[in-house]
Write an enzyme that holds these catalytic residues in place. Structure first.
Site, short mmCIF file in Angstrom:
data_model
loop_
_atom_site.label_atom_id
_atom_site.label_comp_id
_atom_site.label_asym_id
_atom_site.label_seq_id
_atom_site.Cartn_x
_atom_site.Cartn_y
_atom_site.Cartn_z
N ASP A 91 -16.77 -2.85 -3.16
CA ASP A 91 -16.77 -4.10 -2.40
C ASP A 91 -18.21 -4.58 -2.29
OD1 ASP A 91 -14.53 -5.44 -0.27
OD2 ASP A 91 -16.62 -5.99 0.04
N SER A 92 -18.40 -5.89 -2.28
CA SER A 92 -19.76 -6.44 -2.22
C SER A 92 -20.34 -6.43 -0.81
CB SER A 92 -19.77 -7.87 -2.76
OG SER A 92 -18.97 -8.71 -1.95
N CYS A 132 -3.92 -13.78 -2.69
CA CYS A 132 -3.62 -14.36 -1.38
C CYS A 132 -3.91 -15.85 -1.37
CB CYS A 132 -4.40 -13.65 -0.27
SG CYS A 132 -6.19 -13.73 -0.45
N ARG A 160 0.83 -1.20 0.00
CA ARG A 160 0.00 0.00 0.00
C ARG A 160 0.87 1.25 0.00
NH1 ARG A 160 -4.05 -3.49 3.05
NH2 ARG A 160 -2.88 -3.24 4.99
#
Length: 380
Positions: free
Chosen positions: A235-236, A324, A197
């Site tokens: 995002d869901s 990931c 990040r």
């Protein structure tokens, strides 16, 4: 195991000499060669494919409460050497000699996740040792991960201390965040991406940024800190986007963050049809491949995400792509990126790797402890 790996599988044990069914899940065992030579100490679990998780290779040093406390101190020493503030993954399982134990620290709060029967049996000793090391007021047990079922363990979520917290406070790269303590994803925060990040900021000055699978806004708000003029975050999960919005407001940048609650793939398709374009895109989805048998299907899903995301980039745009999924390595992910290039794009230039931070150290003999892969790439 002889090469340094800390797992012993059930098919590697002479069950005629040592019937696994007679062992107690999480109980201490000693491993010996067929000639009776000492090999290691470990935890046994006859219900698991991983029949033994090693806890030590010195005969006269069994894994007792003293050894447990010593390893917690040793793990803490690494993090304190690397980070000036108490916000990090304190314990990363086998890499810290504590198989099946993960601990994330949020100042004076620690969130624990246990995935082995051996550590579950020692949970009280673990909590006592953490408190005795000082600096902690509250311990949350987030023992609700799917892998617990493989060890025959039930799932639960509770505080191990009288003191509790509604929210976890996070400091990362000079920014402050807040997430729900009990109802957040996994252990609350994803410290593994902190360096990635920070690296993203180098590409965000003046940019319009798209943060996909944004969770609580760590990438989005680091992009703003890097000078992004606008971030669209998708995002869901409604709780996740509500948390992101609150974090953006707390940092005083809500006017530069467009938070959208939507299925990410469908959102990318809709943005493509609307001819939206971005200078930088972050693609950091949850694990699409949790088991090796799902690998091919998962790679197809990574490829779809890559194709849709790259269509939204301006020429010469930057893509941070991460996985990931432990069974997917850098070569796999980069190969799906290359094969997914839209026809109007000639090539991808790899600018920097994506890897897990130092508080997620990789065990040199256990590739299973390296799970985060990817790259920052320029799509030409």
């Amino acid at each position: 195991m002889l090469a340094g790996h800390d797992w012993v599988f059930s098919n590697e044990i002479d069950t005629a000499a040592t019937p696994l069914k007679g062992l107690e899940p999480g109980g201490d065992v000693t491993l010996e060669s067929s000639e009776g030579r000492f090999l290691a100490h470990g935890f046994a679990n006859p219900a698991s494919l991983i029949a033994v998780r090693l806890t030590g290779r010195r005969r006269n040093h069994p894994f007792d409460d003293e050894a447990l406390a010593a390893r917690l101190r040793n793990a803490l020493a690494l993090r304190q050497r690397r980070y000036t503030a108490p916000f990090y993954r304190w314990v990363y399982g086998e890499s810290d000699g504590l198989p099946g134990l993960v601990i994330d620290r949020y100042d004076d709060v620690a969130v624990l996740q246990v995935s082995s029967a051996g550590m579950e049996r020692r949970l009280e000793a673990i909590c006592d040792a953490l408190i005795s090391l000082g600096g902690l007021s509250a311990l949350l047990l987030r023992n609700d991960a799917g892998q617990r079922g493989l060890e025959g363990l039930s799932n639960y979520r509770r505080w191990a201390t009288d003191e509790t917290r509604e929210r976890l406070h996070v400091v990362e790269n000079g920014l402050e965040f807040s997430v729900p303590a009990e109802n957040s994803q996994k252990t609350g925060w994803f410290y593994d991406h902190r360096d990635n990040r920070l690296a993203l900021r180098d590409w965000c000055d003046g940019a319009r940024v798209l943060d996909l699978y944004s969770y609580a806004g760590a990438f989005a708000l680091n992009a703003i800190a890097g000078g992004a003029r606008e971030v669209v975050a998708v995002d869901s999960s409604a709780p996740a986007t509500e948390t992101l919005q609150a974090n953006a407001e707390a940092q005083g940048v809500a006017d530069r963050v467009d938070v959208r609650t939507d299925d990410v793939v469908e959102a990318m398709r809709a943005m493509g049809e609307a001819e939206e374009r971005f200078d930088v895109i972050v693609l950091d989805p949850p694990a699409f491949v949790k088991r090796r048998k799902d690998r091919e299907a998962g790679l197809r899903h990574y490829a779809l995400n890559h194709k849709l995301a790259m269509r939204l980039l301006v020429p010469g745009g930057i893509l941070l792509s991460a996985s990931c999924s432990q069974p997917v390595d850098d070569a796999d992910l980069i190969d799906t990126l290359r094969k997914s290039l839209p026809r109007q794009r000639e090539r991808a230039q790899l600018l920097a790797p994506v890897a897990q931070a130092a508080d997620h150290p990789v065990h040199a003999a256990m590739p299973e402890t390296r799970y985060l892969s990817g790259a920052i790439a320029r799509i030409v």
